[in-house]
Design a protein around this motif. Structure first.
Motif, PDB file in Angstrom:
ATOM      1  N   GLN A 206       0.872  -1.171   0.000  1.00 56.27           N
ATOM      2  CA  GLN A 206       0.000   0.000   0.000  1.00 56.27           C
ATOM      3  C   GLN A 206       0.917   1.232   0.000  1.00 56.27           C
ATOM      4  O   GLN A 206       1.439   1.634   1.036  1.00 56.27           O
ATOM      5  CB  GLN A 206      -0.897  -0.024   1.239  1.00 56.27           C
TER       6      GLN A 206
ATOM      7  N   PRO B 286      -2.414   5.747   1.144  1.00 59.53           N
ATOM      8  CA  PRO B 286      -3.685   5.220   1.667  1.00 59.53           C
ATOM      9  C   PRO B 286      -4.640   4.813   0.554  1.00 59.53           C
ATOM     10  O   PRO B 286      -5.472   3.923   0.737  1.00 59.53           O
ATOM     11  CB  PRO B 286      -4.234   6.401   2.472  1.00 59.53           C
TER      12      PRO B 286
ATOM     13  N   LYS C  43      -8.330   3.689  -4.757  1.00 56.89           N
ATOM     14  CA  LYS C  43      -9.631   4.087  -4.201  1.00 56.89           C
ATOM     15  C   LYS C  43      -9.630   5.606  -4.074  1.00 56.89           C
ATOM     16  O   LYS C  43      -8.817   6.172  -3.337  1.00 56.89           O
ATOM     17  CB  LYS C  43      -9.850   3.434  -2.839  1.00 56.89           C
TER      18      LYS C  43
ATOM     19  N   GLY D 150     -12.225   8.358  -3.281  1.00 59.11           N
ATOM     20  CA  GLY D 150     -13.568   8.726  -2.865  1.00 59.11           C
ATOM     21  C   GLY D 150     -14.505   7.554  -3.067  1.00 59.11           C
ATOM     22  O   GLY D 150     -14.272   6.454  -2.555  1.00 59.11           O
ATOM     23  N   LEU D 151     -15.533   7.733  -3.863  1.00 58.59           N
ATOM     24  CA  LEU D 151     -16.520   6.680  -4.087  1.00 58.59           C
ATOM     25  C   LEU D 151     -16.128   5.740  -5.213  1.00 58.59           C
ATOM     26  O   LEU D 151     -16.837   4.781  -5.498  1.00 58.59           O
ATOM     27  CB  LEU D 151     -17.883   7.321  -4.390  1.00 58.59           C
TER      28      LEU D 151
ATOM     29  N   ARG E  25     -15.452   0.532  -9.982  1.00 57.48           N
ATOM     30  CA  ARG E  25     -16.688   0.417  -9.199  1.00 57.48           C
ATOM     31  C   ARG E  25     -16.978   1.778  -8.574  1.00 57.48           C
ATOM     32  O   ARG E  25     -16.095   2.391  -7.959  1.00 57.48           O
ATOM     33  CB  ARG E  25     -16.512  -0.634  -8.108  1.00 57.48           C
TER      34      ARG E  25
ATOM     35  N   THR F 280     -10.516   9.694   1.355  1.00 52.12           N
ATOM     36  CA  THR F 280     -11.435   8.719   0.764  1.00 52.12           C
ATOM     37  C   THR F 280     -12.301   8.033   1.822  1.00 52.12           C
ATOM     38  O   THR F 280     -13.516   7.862   1.651  1.00 52.12           O
ATOM     39  CB  THR F 280     -10.626   7.677  -0.027  1.00 52.12           C
TER      40      THR F 280
ATOM     41  N   ARG G 289     -16.397   8.211   1.975  1.00 49.69           N
ATOM     42  CA  ARG G 289     -17.253   7.025   1.861  1.00 49.69           C
ATOM     43  C   ARG G 289     -18.188   6.919   3.063  1.00 49.69           C
ATOM     44  O   ARG G 289     -19.365   6.561   2.913  1.00 49.69           O
ATOM     45  CB  ARG G 289     -16.389   5.765   1.723  1.00 49.69           C
TER      46      ARG G 289
ATOM     47  N   ALA H 293      -8.629  -9.570  18.236  1.00 46.20           N
ATOM     48  CA  ALA H 293      -7.366 -10.252  17.987  1.00 46.20           C
ATOM     49  C   ALA H 293      -6.975 -10.236  16.520  1.00 46.20           C
ATOM     50  O   ALA H 293      -5.826 -10.443  16.162  1.00 46.20           O
ATOM     51  CB  ALA H 293      -7.464 -11.689  18.474  1.00 46.20           C
TER      52      ALA H 293
ATOM     53  N   ILE I 243      -6.985  -8.849  12.360  1.00 46.31           N
ATOM     54  CA  ILE I 243      -6.405  -7.724  11.641  1.00 46.31           C
ATOM     55  C   ILE I 243      -7.237  -6.451  11.813  1.00 46.31           C
ATOM     56  O   ILE I 243      -6.711  -5.346  11.848  1.00 46.31           O
ATOM     57  CB  ILE I 243      -6.258  -8.086  10.150  1.00 46.31           C
TER      58      ILE I 243
ATOM     59  N   HIS J 140      -6.388  -3.760  14.421  1.00 49.51           N
ATOM     60  CA  HIS J 140      -5.151  -2.992  14.346  1.00 49.51           C
ATOM     61  C   HIS J 140      -5.123  -2.048  13.153  1.00 49.51           C
ATOM     62  O   HIS J 140      -4.049  -1.615  12.748  1.00 49.51           O
ATOM     63  CB  HIS J 140      -3.957  -3.952  14.276  1.00 49.51           C
ATOM     64  N   LEU J 141      -6.249  -1.780  12.586  1.00 52.19           N
ATOM     65  CA  LEU J 141      -6.274  -0.883  11.425  1.00 52.19           C
ATOM     66  C   LEU J 141      -5.892   0.533  11.859  1.00 52.19           C
ATOM     67  O   LEU J 141      -6.305   1.016  12.908  1.00 52.19           O
ATOM     68  CB  LEU J 141      -7.665  -0.870  10.790  1.00 52.19           C
TER      69      LEU J 141
ATOM     70  N   PHE K  91      -4.074   4.982   8.108  1.00 50.08           N
ATOM     71  CA  PHE K  91      -3.518   4.764   6.768  1.00 50.08           C
ATOM     72  C   PHE K  91      -4.374   3.772   5.980  1.00 50.08           C
ATOM     73  O   PHE K  91      -4.633   3.935   4.794  1.00 50.08           O
ATOM     74  CB  PHE K  91      -2.085   4.231   6.906  1.00 50.08           C
ATOM     75  N   GLN K  92      -4.823   2.686   6.654  1.00 49.46           N
ATOM     76  CA  GLN K  92      -5.621   1.680   5.957  1.00 49.46           C
ATOM     77  C   GLN K  92      -7.071   2.125   5.753  1.00 49.46           C
ATOM     78  O   GLN K  92      -7.700   1.755   4.759  1.00 49.46           O
ATOM     79  CB  GLN K  92      -5.624   0.358   6.717  1.00 49.46           C
TER      80      GLN K  92
ATOM     81  N   MET L 283      -8.015   5.001   5.211  1.00 52.29           N
ATOM     82  CA  MET L 283      -8.001   6.151   4.286  1.00 52.29           C
ATOM     83  C   MET L 283      -8.659   7.372   4.909  1.00 52.29           C
ATOM     84  O   MET L 283      -9.432   8.082   4.257  1.00 52.29           O
ATOM     85  CB  MET L 283      -8.682   5.777   2.967  1.00 52.29           C
TER      86      MET L 283
ATOM     87  N   ALA M 131     -18.180  -2.943   2.775  1.00 45.17           N
ATOM     88  CA  ALA M 131     -17.793  -2.347   1.486  1.00 45.17           C
ATOM     89  C   ALA M 131     -17.204  -0.949   1.642  1.00 45.17           C
ATOM     90  O   ALA M 131     -16.708  -0.388   0.674  1.00 45.17           O
ATOM     91  CB  ALA M 131     -18.992  -2.316   0.547  1.00 45.17           C
TER      92      ALA M 131
ATOM     93  N   CYS N  85     -14.525  -0.426   3.021  1.00 43.66           N
ATOM     94  CA  CYS N  85     -13.106  -0.667   2.697  1.00 43.66           C
ATOM     95  C   CYS N  85     -12.952  -1.709   1.587  1.00 43.66           C
ATOM     96  O   CYS N  85     -12.106  -1.589   0.708  1.00 43.66           O
ATOM     97  CB  CYS N  85     -12.355  -1.156   3.928  1.00 43.66           C
ATOM     98  N   HIS N  86     -13.787  -2.758   1.639  1.00 45.33           N
ATOM     99  CA  HIS N  86     -13.592  -3.905   0.749  1.00 45.33           C
ATOM    100  C   HIS N  86     -14.393  -3.720  -0.541  1.00 45.33           C
ATOM    101  O   HIS N  86     -15.428  -4.352  -0.736  1.00 45.33           O
ATOM    102  CB  HIS N  86     -14.014  -5.190   1.460  1.00 45.33           C
ATOM    103  N   SER N  87     -13.901  -2.866  -1.395  1.00 47.83           N
ATOM    104  CA  SER N  87     -14.609  -2.600  -2.645  1.00 47.83           C
ATOM    105  C   SER N  87     -13.776  -2.952  -3.869  1.00 47.83           C
ATOM    106  O   SER N  87     -14.243  -2.815  -4.995  1.00 47.83           O
ATOM    107  CB  SER N  87     -14.999  -1.116  -2.719  1.00 47.83           C
TER     108      SER N  87
ATOM    109  N   LYS O  61      -6.755 -17.059   8.109  1.00 48.58           N
ATOM    110  CA  LYS O  61      -6.867 -16.745   6.690  1.00 48.58           C
ATOM    111  C   LYS O  61      -8.182 -16.034   6.413  1.00 48.58           C
ATOM    112  O   LYS O  61      -9.254 -16.626   6.536  1.00 48.58           O
ATOM    113  CB  LYS O  61      -6.783 -18.017   5.858  1.00 48.58           C
TER     114      LYS O  61
END
Lengths: 669, 361
Positions: free
Chosen positions: A224, A227, A278, A280-281, A354, B2, B6, B35, B37, B40-41, B44-45, B47, B87, B89-91, B121
């Protein structure tokens, strides 16, 4: 640090496998032995995690041909590295070819010998009694300079080659004498059954086990960088090594099937580069793939058997000019390659975007471009006009999810795909083109610049709509419709239109029982089929397999009328394929499918499920009918007495019946 | 940022009036929950979006005073609501097509498969394939059929082919997925087998099969649904001497008396069971000639054994080949003396099948 923790486990065990059947069928992934198997295995799992970094290692070892290792490193969720190595063995089928031995060794002159067939004064032929292993005379054997002199209509018995390279012909005194030895000079002879028509299988490596070891190294690295932007790198190397059976067939007039071994040494190497952004949207994904498939084995070779028909001195009579001048190669070409695996290169680009909007509206678009190349070259029996064939794929997709009301989600989708393969032609110069064949000298134009039709070239359009409606908090109804049209460039294979309707209902009864019912219907217009794959019907009589331009035959209005069966008429072997009218396919024109399932879970540690799937498919193509019924009920119980132990019992029954109805010709050739 | 955009623009489930209190407040009661992931965000992750427990569960201010209530509980959210939270983050990647996936359309929630607080996993509740088999039990049974991909052996998972958040793990035609591993069948070949180019599942069932090589049915029955069998199945109709025709399927015990009939309109002549039959004759199917034993070492059914077993013994290059077959039995004859089927793709009058097909070399 304070939150750091690590766990690990090591497992050691043993396994015994007792095989009563063909191990390549029921135990093809056995770790070490093709038959009964036993061995120890070990597993290891190490997991260490800190606040910002985690390392996970999994490994499983059976033996040197079967192991799995995986390493996963995550550094501050910004850098992720995965590496895996996987290896396993596959036992491959060994066809003993022991069901291939049939012949019609005697032609119209059952008692004839080669003595009477060879022109007077021909040099190089020597006849003497053939002997069996006990020294008893079992027929007559000839040393011959070549096989061109052998007339397939009159050769009785076998042809063979001695260890010295000398060629022989053998006429057994009794049918069951299928091998013989020669006394002068004594030498071992490898025999092949010949005759008017014969079929003979020889397994040259009867005691060899065939197997393949598949090994894969895979690495991926994600970083990464900001961000918003993550870069992806991937590398994959897949190796396939082992020994496979390599079967070849020659004709005419004998069908001589031989089984040999062929080394497998294939390698697929993938390189992937990509990025996710990524903004924004908007989410954008791109991936590039470069794939090289390499075959590092030398091609297997075979000296094909003598072609007994096309030689001007030995061919069939005029009326039986079946395969005259249509053979492309035989033993005169020497050792030629077969069972060749071509190499290929592939490059693809996938771009997806998307857009997430308010009210759970999602719009996605995609573009895919892929190109596959494979090199081509002239071969014995064929010339080609290009040194490379390229297939290009382009796909454009658009999808939209909207929620017009809270209870309803609607999905709309469309996709356009184009497949285009480079134009290509080849020529097939028959061996006998220049000869004065009794069957007629073929016009070389018939065999020159034959256009190659790429069966899958064309344009495909897919449109679909799906709706999910929430009838209640625990009940949903799903309905969907899809239209697909594949317009093939090769008109012979037609244009396929598919319409699909789906309905399903999912609900819960109380807290312990859930149920789902689903029905789907597909209507397919002109599925992929083999056009003109069978049967010729005489338009005059309506009788199958009677030659329309000849005097018809068969029982007509209760009276036997003489004439020609197409298999024995002059059109046999030259026009029969062109005359066929029945279309055949194992793909349906309509499909009904029902799925029912229900689960009862009175506690978190127990669940029982019953399910039933029924499927009915059929087609009604030109002059043929096909249908298939499948029923698959199942029942399962799951019980987890502790967190570390769970038990599953599943019984599944699959009943399937396929019926293909068309008029099948029983003809000679 | 971002993440903040969102959170502001997307329609997410919320607890009205709740505001963030910070993860440390949550951990005072929920110690040890985080415990995985997700615990611990960092900024940075996400956004620039919310971090910690409240990134998913919403503001905790009301929850602190509500005795366990007033917080987003994923077990109580509708599947589309929980998916909307994920979604944020997971997009990207395989998650891009989630809303159109079959799982989404049958109301499967992210939390049906994932345990977000757990590690491991991708935070799955169970490992693949056990997790998938919980619902897909017919596929579980098929994975135990005699011919199967090495799923139960632990060498493959369902996720190698299927994207549970979308469709198949390919954005091209379905066959391209198979070619990832079976690259030897990639081609393009000079001589093709059309169904191979169209879709591998026309002949194969990738989940498992009773027949070898994942074939939907055993040979020759699979092949005979698209092709008529050929060559000496019974030898009936061949213009070969009556005393040598392998009639064994038609007349297995040789007991039937025969009446070879001369062609060209000649009246039947009976009783000729020993001599040759002239070219152009036929045999009245209702009254075939007697047969003689022939030297087939596998017996009188040897022709049927040979041609009624595996088609791929001779047509070995069934996935395609760059080499021609031994014969070109019917190549673009124009015009055919008997008419026939035009081949619109070839530009001339004949040619089905084009010569060199047959996939025998």
């Amino acid at each position: 640090d304070a939150t750091a923790q690590s766990t690990g486990s090591i497992e050691v065990g043993g396994a015994i496998i007792d095989i009563k059947d063909d191990p390549t069928r029921v135990n093809k992934y056995s770790t070490s032995l093709p038959d009964d198997d036993s061995g120890v295995y070990g597993k290891i799992n190490l997991d260490a995690a800190g606040e910002s970094t985690s390392v996970r290692l999994d490994g499983e070892f059976h033996d040197q041909d079967s192991s799995t290792y995986q390493l996963d490193i995550n550094a501050a969720n910004r850098l992720r590295f995965r590496s895996s190595h996987d290896k396993f063995n596959v036992w491959l089928n060994h066809d003993r070819l022991d069901y291939l031995n049939a012949g019609i060794p005697s032609g119209g002159k059952a008692a004839a010998t080669l003595d009477g067939l060879i022109a007077a004064g021909t040099a190089g032929y020597a006849a003497q009694p053939a002997q069996n292993g006990d020294g008893a005379t079992v027929g007559k054997i000839w040393s011959v300079p070549d096989f061109n002199w052998l007339d397939p209509n009159n050769v009785t018995g076998y042809i063979g080659q001695g260890a010295s390279g000398q060629l022989y012909a053998f006429n057994p005194a009794l049918p069951y004498y299928n091998t013989a030895t020669i006394a002068n000079p004594p030498e071992a002879i490898k025999w092949q059954q010949v005759g008017r028509a014969s079929l003979y299988g020889e397994d040259f490596v009867p005691n060899r086990d065939f197997f393949m070891t598949r090994e894969e190294f895979k690495n991926s690295f994600d970083i990464q960088v900001t961000p918003n932007v993550t870069l992806h790198f991937g590398h994959r190397l897949e190796k396939r090594e082992g020994i496979d059976q390599s079967i070849a067939m020659s004709k005419c007039t004998s069908c001589h099937i031989t089984g040999q071994s062929k080394r497998i040494d294939e390698e697929t190497e993938d390189l992937r580069l990509g990025a996710t952004g990524k903004f924004g949207l908007l989410t954008v994904d791109y991936e590039y793939l470069n794939r090289e498939f390499r075959n590092r084995t030398s091609d297997p070779l075979r000296v094909f058997d003598p072609a007994l028909a096309p030689n001007p001195r030995t061919q069939y009579t005029t009326g039986n000019a079946t395969f005259d001048n249509r053979l492309l190669y035989d033993y005169e070409a020497g050792a030629i390659p077969y069972d060749v695996t071509p190499e290929s290169d592939k490059q693809s680009h996938v771009l997806k975007a998307r857009l997430d909007l308010s009210n759970n509206t999602v719009l996605t678009g995609s573009y895919v471009n892929a190109e596959v190349e494979s090199n081509k070259a002239d071969s014995v029996g064929m010339t080609v006009n290009k040194s490379q064939i390229t297939t290009q794929y382009d796909g454009y997709g658009l999808r939209l999810t909207v929620r017009p009301v809270q209870r309803l989600a609607l999905n709309l989708r469309g996709k356009v795909e184009e497949v285009d393969t480079s134009d290509f032609s080849y020529s097939l110069p028959p061996m006998g083109t220049g000869s004065a064949s009794l069957g007629g000298v073929p016009d070389p134009a018939y065999y020159t610049d034959l256009e190659r039709h790429a069966s899958n070239d064309g344009d495909k359009l897919t449109l679909g709509i799906d709706g999910l409606y929430r009838l209640g908090r625990k009940t949903t109804l799903r309905a969907g419709y899809e239209y697909e049209k594949f317009d093939r460039d090769y008109e012979e294979l037609g244009e396929t239109e598919t319409q699909t309707v789906k309905l399903s209902l999912k609900t819960r009864f109380g807290k312990t029982v859930s149920a789902r019912a689903a029905y789907s219907y597909q209507e397919i217009d002109e599925p992929l089929h083999n056009p003109h794959g069978a049967m010729y019907v005489d338009p005059v009589t309506g009788l199958p397999y009677y030659d329309k331009d000849q005097q018809t035959s068969g029982v007509i209005d209760g009276v036997w009328q003489p004439g020609f069966l197409i298999g024995s008429g002059p059109s046999y072997g030259t026009d029969f394929y062109d005359l066929r009218t029945a279309d055949l396919s194992n793909l349906p024109e309509s499909i009904h499918e029902v799925k029912l399932s229900s689960t009862w879970s009175p506690s978190a540690s127990f669940a029982a499920t019953v399910a039933l799937r029924g499927r009915f498919e059929e087609n009604d193509l030109t002059s043929s009918d096909w249908q298939q019924e499948s029923y698959s009920p199942s029942v399962s119980f799951w019980y987890a007495p502790t967190d570390k132990l769970n038990l599953t019992f599943l019984y599944n029954y699959l009943g399937q019946r396929a019926e293909s109805k068309f008029c099948q010709g029983w003809y000679d050739g | 940022a971002t993440g903040a955009i969102r959170e502001k623009q997307l329609t997410l489930p919320v607890i009205d009036g709740a505001t963030p209190v910070g993860q440390q407040v949550c951990l005072e009661c929920h110690e040890g929950v985080g415990a995985g992931i997700h615990a611990h965000l960092t900024d940075f992750q996400t956004m620039g979006g919310t971090t910690g427990c409240e990134a998913c569960h919403g503001g905790g201010s009301l929850h602190v005073d509500a005795d366990g209530d007033k917080i987003l509980k994923f077990a109580e959210l509708r599947p589309e609501e929980s998916a909307a939270v994920c979604a944020k983050c997971h997009s990207g990647g395989k998650l891009m097509d989630w809303t159109h996936s079959e799982h989404a359309l049958v109301d499967v929630a992210c939390t049906d498969c994932h345990s977000v607080h757990a590690g491991g996993k991708v935070a799955l509740k169970k490992q693949d394939p056990e997790l998938c088999f919980d619902c897909h039990q017919e596929q579980m049974a098929q994975s135990n059929f005699p011919s199967h991909h090495p799923v139960k052996e632990g060498k493959m998972t369902c996720g190698d082919c299927h994207n549970p958040h979308g469709d198949l793990n390919t954005d091209e035609l379905a066959r391209d997925l198979c070619l990832d591993c079976h690259a030897r069948h990639q081609g393009p070949f000079i001589f093709e087998h059309a169904p191979v180019e169209e879709d591998c599942t026309i002949c194969h069932n990738p989940h498992g099969a009773v027949a070898s090589n994942l074939l939907k049915q055993n040979e020759p029955f699979l092949c005979l649904q698209c092709h008529e069998s050929h060559f000496h199945v019974t030898r009936l109709g061949g213009s070969v001497p009556a005393n040598n025709v392998a009639f064994s399927a038609y007349n297995p015990d040789g007991s039937l008396a025969g009446t070879p009939v001369a062609g060209s309109g000649s009246p039947p002549t009976g009783g000729d069971t020993t001599g040759s039959v002239a070219q152009g004759t036929f045999v009245n199917p209702a009254d075939p000639p007697a047969t003689v034993q022939i030297s087939n070492t596998l017996g009188e059914h040897s022709w049927q054994m040979a041609f009624g077993t595996r088609c791929t013994v001779c047509h070995l290059a069934v996935h395609g080949s760059d080499l021609p077959s031994a014969t070109s039995p019917s190549v673009n004859r124009t015009p055919s003396p008997l008419g026939g089927i035009a081949d619109p793709g070839s530009g001339d009058g004949q040619g089905w099948p084009s010569g060199g097909l047959g996939l025998t070399r």
